[in-house]
Design a protein around this motif. Structure first.
Motif, short mmCIF file in Angstrom:
data_model
loop_
_atom_site.label_atom_id
_atom_site.label_comp_id
_atom_site.label_asym_id
_atom_site.label_seq_id
_atom_site.Cartn_x
_atom_site.Cartn_y
_atom_site.Cartn_z
N SER B 154 0.83 -1.21 0.00
CA SER B 154 0.00 0.00 0.00
C SER B 154 0.87 1.25 0.00
O SER B 154 0.51 2.27 -0.58
N LEU B 155 2.00 1.17 0.67
CA LEU B 155 2.90 2.34 0.75
C LEU B 155 3.84 2.41 -0.46
O LEU B 155 4.71 3.26 -0.50
N LYS B 156 3.65 1.47 -1.40
CA LYS B 156 4.51 1.38 -2.59
C LYS B 156 5.99 1.22 -2.21
O LYS B 156 6.88 1.79 -2.83
N LEU B 157 6.24 0.46 -1.15
CA LEU B 157 7.62 0.28 -0.68
C LEU B 157 8.08 -1.17 -0.82
O LEU B 157 9.23 -1.48 -0.57
N TRP B 158 7.17 -2.06 -1.19
CA TRP B 158 7.50 -3.49 -1.21
C TRP B 158 8.68 -3.80 -2.13
O TRP B 158 9.61 -4.51 -1.75
N GLU B 159 8.66 -3.22 -3.35
CA GLU B 159 9.73 -3.49 -4.30
C GLU B 159 11.04 -2.90 -3.80
O GLU B 159 12.09 -3.52 -3.88
N ARG B 160 10.94 -1.67 -3.27
CA ARG B 160 12.16 -0.96 -2.86
C ARG B 160 12.83 -1.60 -1.66
O ARG B 160 14.05 -1.63 -1.57
N LEU B 161 12.02 -2.09 -0.72
CA LEU B 161 12.59 -2.59 0.53
C LEU B 161 12.77 -4.11 0.53
O LEU B 161 13.29 -4.68 1.49
N GLY B 162 12.33 -4.75 -0.57
CA GLY B 162 12.37 -6.22 -0.63
C GLY B 162 13.72 -6.81 -0.24
O GLY B 162 13.80 -7.83 0.43
N GLY B 163 14.80 -6.13 -0.66
CA GLY B 163 16.15 -6.64 -0.39
C GLY B 163 16.54 -6.58 1.08
O GLY B 163 17.52 -7.20 1.49
#
Lengths: 226, 258
Positions: B154-163
């Motif tokens: 929802s915060l559009k952070l999943w891809e960025r923080l996945g690592g």
């Protein structure tokens, strides 16, 4: 069910982990086993007990201490973070270190037995013929202890492959970094993907069986010679 | 002689009281372990006057407890972290039809052991990316992990923080990854934060960022005729239990529902 559904990543990761661990263990374990086989130091018994500890301790004990030591503020993780930028928990290097401790007796004990079997006599003969201590070790003692080396390497490798508890506690289940095959199996059982769990488990079962058959065959057939 | 008395006394303590009172095995999702302990303590002290029921707690991820239940684990009551698995158990006949109800609505929190890391809105702490590890429960097996993943999406952070994500086997492990400072931040259950002794900093994740975590209780087929199990479920529906559950960081009713 077919093989394409199985992600081979965790299998490769397990093989890499076991390989790296065995190499490190042979390097660390050889001098340690040599010392244990030949010393008359009164601390020898304590050292032997320390080496054997991972055999009797639950992996959770090791995992718990490592989790505390490996973190960014831990006594091991802190300095490592200062140098490399990341602590040891949740990393492949951390797992290698953890596995090295965990599989230590599986490598040191066969080596120690082998060195004890070789005894001092052949070495003393080599020394009187002018060989240096190091030379005598590499050209006389090592080849004679070959069976011990094979047993140690194979058992160390297989035992690391079968590691679960410690990895569960310090690994963090990261695909490609710390999600090894035993963790993958656990995940699949929990998510009720029993078909994949069966394939992976049966694979590991057969592999481990073959490894042990190999070790016993070697121990029976390989002659001790220089 | 002394030895014989000791052994006899141990035998009495270990076996005999069970014949007088009911004993139930309670399987609890990891996030609810501490509240369950308090509820059981209250329940046992309450029932002492009438029938001294005993409740044994077994905790793990909901996924694991589910798998163990369908393979014959001797659990009488399941307090799950979702409603999906209790419903599945009902469908399979491993739980008593009609016994399922929502005992708590889980609240997700972003938590750090560092008292200064999260200032008010945790979104800033997440977006700063000034951390190496973000702990969450495994989204595949643990409902709090799934809610954490939904929040990051929802915060559009999943891809960025996945690592940076490390997955705990359940939400309790996600919590201890953060408590031991192996991870700087983690998504955990609000109740874990509220019942933890040491101070850190946390942000209550708005319920709008993820699907509701409706935690359902169900009477398992193994406990169908167990008086202690039924009495405990009855207690769980009551006001005393509701109060304890609310105080420990759970909502009691579905948003919008009565």
């Amino acid at each position: 069910m077919n093989f394409s559904e199985i992600d081979t990543g965790p299998i490769w990761l397990s093989l890499q982990l076991a390989g790296a661990t065995v190499i490190l263990l042979l390097i660390v374990g050889t001098p340690l086993a040599w010392w244990l086989a030949h010393t008359r130091n009164r601390w020898r018994t304590c050292a032997e007990a320390l080496v054997a500890l991972p055999l009797v301790l639950p992996p959770t004990v090791l995992g718990f201490y490592l989790l505390i030591a490996f973190g960014p503020n831990g006594w091991l993780g802190g300095p490592v973070k200062a140098v490399t930028g990341s602590a040891l928990s949740f990393t492949f290097s951390g797992l290698v270190l953890a596995s090295t401790l965990y599989s230590l007796p599986f490598v040191v004990q066969p080596l120690q037995n082998a060195f004890e079997t070789v005894g001092r006599a052949p070495l003393e003969a080599a020394w009187t013929l002018g060989a240096s201590r190091l030379d005598a070790f590499f050209t006389v003692a090592s080849p004679m202890a070959l069976r011990g080396y094979i047993t140690a390497a194979v058992l160390g490798f297989a035992h690391t492959l079968g590691e679960f508890g410690v990895v569960l506690m310090v690994g963090g289940n990261i695909p490609g970094e710390t999600k090894v095959v035993s963790i993958d199996i656990y995940d699949r059982v929990e998510t009720l993907d029993f078909a994949s769990a069966h394939w992976l488990s049966a694979g590991l079962l057969i592999f481990s069986f073959l490894v042990l058959v190999f070790v016993y065959t070697v121990n029976r057939r390989l002659p001790v010679r220089i | 002689m002394k030895k014989i008395i000791c052994v006899a006394a141990l035998f009495w303590v270990a076996f005999v009281p069970e014949t007088f009172a009911g004993e139930a095995n309670l399987a609890v999702a990891a996030n609810f372990l501490e509240p369950a302990r308090r509820l059981v303590a209250r329940f046992e002290s309450q029932s002492e006057k009438q029938l001294p029921h005993k409740v044994k707690i077994i905790s793990g991820s909901t996924g694991k407890l589910y798998a163990q239940t369908i393979h014959g684990a001797p659990f009488d009551v399941l307090l799950a972290a979702d409603s999906h698995r209790p419903r599945l158990l009902e469908g399979r006949g491993d739980a008593v039809a009609g016994s399922r109800f929502t005992y708590a609505l889980g609240r997700l929190a972003l938590w750090s052991a560092d008292p200064k890391r999260i200032n008010g809105d945790g979104r800033a702490a997440l977006k700063s990316e000034k951390f190496q590890r973000l702990a969450l429960a495994n989204p595949k097996t643990a409902p709090y992990g799934l809610a954490a993943e939904q929040t990051l999406r929802s915060l559009k952070l999943w891809e960025r923080l996945g690592g940076k994500v490390v997955r705990g086997e359940n939400v309790a492990q996600a919590f201890h990854f953060v408590a031991t400072e192996n991870a700087e931040l983690g998504f955990v259950a609000l109740s874990q934060v509220l019942t933890y002794k040491k101070k850190g900093s946390h942000w209550e994740v708005p319920a709008s960022l993820h699907e509701p975590i409706a935690q359902d209780a169900v009477l398992l087929t193994h406990g169908k005729a167990n008086p202690a199990a039924k009495a405990f479920l009855e207690f769980l529906r009551g006001e005393a239990a509701k109060k304890i559950i609310r105080e420990l960081g759970y909502a009691r009713q579905a948003p919008g529902g009565g």
